[in-house]
Design a protein around this motif. Sequence first.
Motif, short mmCIF file in Angstrom:
data_model
loop_
_atom_site.label_atom_id
_atom_site.label_comp_id
_atom_site.label_asym_id
_atom_site.label_seq_id
_atom_site.Cartn_x
_atom_site.Cartn_y
_atom_site.Cartn_z
N ALA A 105 -31.42 -24.01 -39.03
CA ALA A 105 -31.26 -24.16 -37.53
C ALA A 105 -32.16 -23.23 -36.94
CB ALA A 105 -29.68 -23.84 -37.06
N THR A 106 -32.72 -21.99 -37.24
CA THR A 106 -33.42 -21.18 -36.52
C THR A 106 -35.07 -20.88 -37.09
OG1 THR A 106 -32.35 -19.49 -37.91
CG2 THR A 106 -31.10 -19.95 -36.09
N HIS A 107 -35.18 -21.41 -38.06
CA HIS A 107 -36.74 -21.01 -38.82
C HIS A 107 -37.40 -22.34 -39.12
CE1 HIS A 107 -34.47 -17.18 -39.53
NE2 HIS A 107 -35.51 -16.75 -39.99
N GLY A 108 -37.35 -23.16 -37.86
CA GLY A 108 -38.17 -24.38 -38.09
C GLY A 108 -39.49 -24.14 -38.53
N GLN B 98 -41.99 -15.82 -34.89
CA GLN B 98 -41.78 -17.06 -34.57
C GLN B 98 -40.47 -17.57 -34.38
OE1 GLN B 98 -43.91 -17.18 -37.97
NE2 GLN B 98 -45.14 -18.94 -37.50
N ASN B 99 -39.15 -16.34 -34.19
CA ASN B 99 -37.94 -16.78 -33.94
C ASN B 99 -37.59 -16.18 -32.66
OD1 ASN B 99 -35.24 -17.11 -34.09
ND2 ASN B 99 -34.94 -16.70 -36.06
N PRO B 100 -38.21 -16.70 -31.46
CA PRO B 100 -37.88 -15.90 -30.45
C PRO B 100 -36.47 -15.81 -29.87
CG PRO B 100 -38.95 -18.01 -29.88
CD PRO B 100 -39.05 -17.84 -31.42
N GLU B 101 -35.77 -16.81 -30.27
CA GLU B 101 -34.13 -16.59 -29.96
C GLU B 101 -33.51 -15.52 -30.63
OE1 GLU B 101 -30.29 -19.68 -30.31
OE2 GLU B 101 -32.25 -20.47 -30.76
N ALA B 102 -34.05 -15.31 -31.86
CA ALA B 102 -33.50 -14.24 -32.53
C ALA B 102 -33.95 -12.91 -32.14
CB ALA B 102 -33.68 -14.16 -34.14
N LEU B 103 -35.06 -12.71 -31.53
CA LEU B 103 -35.67 -11.63 -30.73
C LEU B 103 -35.04 -11.22 -29.37
CD1 LEU B 103 -37.60 -9.25 -30.33
CD2 LEU B 103 -39.17 -10.94 -29.53
N ALA B 104 -34.61 -12.28 -28.70
CA ALA B 104 -33.86 -12.13 -27.67
C ALA B 104 -32.40 -11.65 -27.72
CB ALA B 104 -33.83 -13.42 -26.98
#
Length: 153
Positions: free
Chosen positions: A28-31, A112-118
Motif C-alpha cells: 500500500a505504501t511502497h509502490g 520515496q515514501n512522503p506519506e510516511a515521512l509526513a
Amino acid sequence: MDHPFNVLTPTASDHPELIRVWESSVRATHGFLPEHYLLVLRDKLLPEYLKAVTLICCKDGQGRIGGFAGVANGDVHMLFVADEYRGQGMGKRLLAHAVHRLGATRLDVNEQNPEALAFYQRQGFEIGGRSATDGLGQPYPLLHLRLKSTADD
C-alpha cells in the motif's frame, strides 16, 4: 478519532500474521519497490529482521494484528500497519510506545515514501541525514530521522 489499540508483545505463533501485515503495508505504501525486491525483503523478514528487534504489535477487537513495530538500540527498525487499518491511530500508538516505553529516538524512512515521512514529522521527528541507498545497498534512498527533543544531545 484514535481507537484504543492495546500494544502487546507478539509470540512466535503470530509471525505469519506479522508477515501478512508487512506485505499489506508495503504494497500500500511502497509502490516504488519492484515486485522481485519485495519478495527478497519478505524472505528476510522472519529469519533475519524480526529476530533482530524487540517486537510490539496492536490487535483489533477481534484479536487480529493490524500493525507492528520493531525496536533495537534506540532505533525503530520497522513500523508497519496493514492497509485496512491505516488512518485509525494504530501507527501513532505503536510509535508512541516505541518512543516512551522502549526508548526509541531514531528511525529511517524511505525518501520515496512522503506519506510516511509526513507521519513521522507530525509525531515529532525531523530529518537528520540521508543515505543514497537502503540497508541492502539498493538505490532506494533513506532519510535518517530523530526526535526533535534529542536533536541537541
